[in-house]
Design a protein around this motif. Structure first.
Motif, PDB file in Angstrom:
ATOM      1  N   HIS A  72     -85.295  34.396  49.762  1.00  0.00           N
ATOM      2  CA  HIS A  72     -85.574  35.810  50.024  1.00  0.00           C
ATOM      3  C   HIS A  72     -86.828  36.200  49.239  1.00  0.00           C
ATOM      4  CE1 HIS A  72     -84.993  40.008  50.894  1.00  0.00           C
ATOM      5  NE2 HIS A  72     -84.883  40.307  49.615  1.00  0.00           N
TER       6      HIS A  72
ATOM      7  N   SER B 179     -85.957  35.231  54.237  1.00  0.00           N
ATOM      8  CA  SER B 179     -86.055  36.625  54.664  1.00  0.00           C
ATOM      9  C   SER B 179     -87.149  37.288  53.839  1.00  0.00           C
ATOM     10  CB  SER B 179     -84.719  37.348  54.469  1.00  0.00           C
ATOM     11  OG  SER B 179     -84.320  37.294  53.110  1.00  0.00           O
TER      12      SER B 179
ATOM     13  N   LEU C  37     -88.635  32.998  59.622  1.00  0.00           N
ATOM     14  CA  LEU C  37     -87.539  33.450  58.769  1.00  0.00           C
ATOM     15  C   LEU C  37     -86.254  32.795  59.250  1.00  0.00           C
ATOM     16  CD1 LEU C  37     -88.606  37.188  58.712  1.00  0.00           C
ATOM     17  CD2 LEU C  37     -89.005  35.475  56.935  1.00  0.00           C
TER      18      LEU C  37
ATOM     19  N   SER D  93     -83.021  32.791  57.302  1.00  0.00           N
ATOM     20  CA  SER D  93     -81.879  33.094  56.443  1.00  0.00           C
ATOM     21  C   SER D  93     -80.563  33.079  57.209  1.00  0.00           C
ATOM     22  CB  SER D  93     -82.043  34.473  55.794  1.00  0.00           C
ATOM     23  OG  SER D  93     -80.895  34.788  55.045  1.00  0.00           O
TER      24      SER D  93
ATOM     25  N   ASP E  67     -78.902  36.707  54.405  1.00  0.00           N
ATOM     26  CA  ASP E  67     -79.416  38.064  54.227  1.00  0.00           C
ATOM     27  C   ASP E  67     -79.301  38.845  55.534  1.00  0.00           C
ATOM     28  OD1 ASP E  67     -80.748  40.393  53.572  1.00  0.00           O
ATOM     29  OD2 ASP E  67     -82.325  39.381  52.475  1.00  0.00           O
TER      30      ASP E  67
ATOM     31  N   ASN F 186     -80.611  41.739  56.377  1.00  0.00           N
ATOM     32  CA  ASN F 186     -81.921  42.253  56.799  1.00  0.00           C
ATOM     33  C   ASN F 186     -82.934  41.121  56.676  1.00  0.00           C
ATOM     34  OD1 ASN F 186     -81.112  44.982  57.266  1.00  0.00           O
ATOM     35  ND2 ASN F 186     -80.937  45.188  55.054  1.00  0.00           N
ATOM     36  N   ILE F 187     -83.185  40.454  57.784  1.00  0.00           N
ATOM     37  CA  ILE F 187     -84.052  39.279  57.742  1.00  0.00           C
ATOM     38  C   ILE F 187     -85.517  39.669  57.557  1.00  0.00           C
ATOM     39  CG2 ILE F 187     -84.404  38.984  60.244  1.00  0.00           C
ATOM     40  CD1 ILE F 187     -83.685  35.897  59.538  1.00  0.00           C
ATOM     41  N   PHE F 188     -85.918  40.840  58.076  1.00  0.00           N
ATOM     42  CA  PHE F 188     -87.270  41.348  57.833  1.00  0.00           C
ATOM     43  C   PHE F 188     -87.188  42.863  57.754  1.00  0.00           C
ATOM     44  CE2 PHE F 188     -91.610  42.698  58.949  1.00  0.00           C
ATOM     45  CZ  PHE F 188     -92.310  41.968  58.018  1.00  0.00           C
TER      46      PHE F 188
ATOM     47  N   ILE G 288     -87.960  34.237  64.220  1.00  0.00           N
ATOM     48  CA  ILE G 288     -86.658  34.306  63.565  1.00  0.00           C
ATOM     49  C   ILE G 288     -85.779  33.199  64.133  1.00  0.00           C
ATOM     50  CG2 ILE G 288     -84.587  35.685  63.195  1.00  0.00           C
ATOM     51  CD1 ILE G 288     -86.406  38.158  63.297  1.00  0.00           C
TER      52      ILE G 288
ATOM     53  N   LYS H 223     -78.568  39.396  62.528  1.00  0.00           N
ATOM     54  CA  LYS H 223     -79.537  39.877  61.541  1.00  0.00           C
ATOM     55  C   LYS H 223     -80.146  41.200  61.985  1.00  0.00           C
ATOM     56  CE  LYS H 223     -79.041  36.232  59.161  1.00  0.00           C
ATOM     57  NZ  LYS H 223     -78.144  36.354  58.064  1.00  0.00           N
TER      58      LYS H 223
END
Length: 180
Positions: A29, A48, A64, A66, A69, A71-73, A87, A93
């Protein structure tokens, strides 16, 4: 999986840009702090990202991946230059534009069997193409605008769900089996 915090402005692939030892990698992250600009000088693979400061795309792709997490972005800060995002992370996400400035140039969703949600009340502008090769992009909330100035391409394993949203696109291409 670690959290990397920006130590100041610099290139993403420079150890001195981060307060932690080394550089972020798959699953990590990354937090870009207020007043800091992190510049991509090559394609990057992180878990992320949270952008409070500025991320400068430089025409490179930020992938990304993850699995942890939600909220990936997320950006409250600024996207400058041409930033492409892919993604691939598992699980459902969120992409959240929390009153940030700048746009994602090209967004690719390749997240088989999972949904990428835009945050409630979050508008999302993609200044290039939206490509969904696997998984679903779902616009959530009634105060959302999804604008794609390029093309929306939905492959057989992809889908786009528009929930009480305004969607403005240049053109659609939907492969057999893709859903809108």
């Amino acid at each position: 999986m670690a959290t990397f915090n920006s130590a100041g402005s610099g290139n993403a692939n420079d150890d001195a840009t981060w307060t932690e030892s080394g550089q972020p990698a798959s699953g990590d992250h990354c937090i870009i702090a207020s007043g800091h600009t992190v510049t991509l000088t090559a394609d990057e693979l992180w878990g992320s990202a949270r952008v409070i400061g500025t991320i400068a795309g430089g025409g490179h792709t930020l992938t990304l991946d993850s699995t942890s997490d939600d909220n990936i972005f997320r950006w409250d800060g600024t996207i400058s230059g041409n930033l492409d995002i892919t993604i691939t992370g598992g699980n459902n996400k969120n992409i959240k534009d929390n009153s940030g400035t700048g746009d994602i140039r090209n967004l690719t969703i390749n997240n088989s069997g999972n949904t990428i949600n835009t945050g409630d009340g979050t508008s999302l502008t993609i200044s290039g193409d939206l490509t969904i090769t696997a998984g679903t992009l779902s616009t959530t909330g009634s105060n959302l605008d999804l604008t794609v100035t390029g093309n929306v391409i939905i492959a057989a394993a992809g889908g786009l769900i528009c929930n009480s949203s305004t969607v403005i696109v240049n053109s659609f291409t939907i492969s057999s089996g893709g859903t809108l």
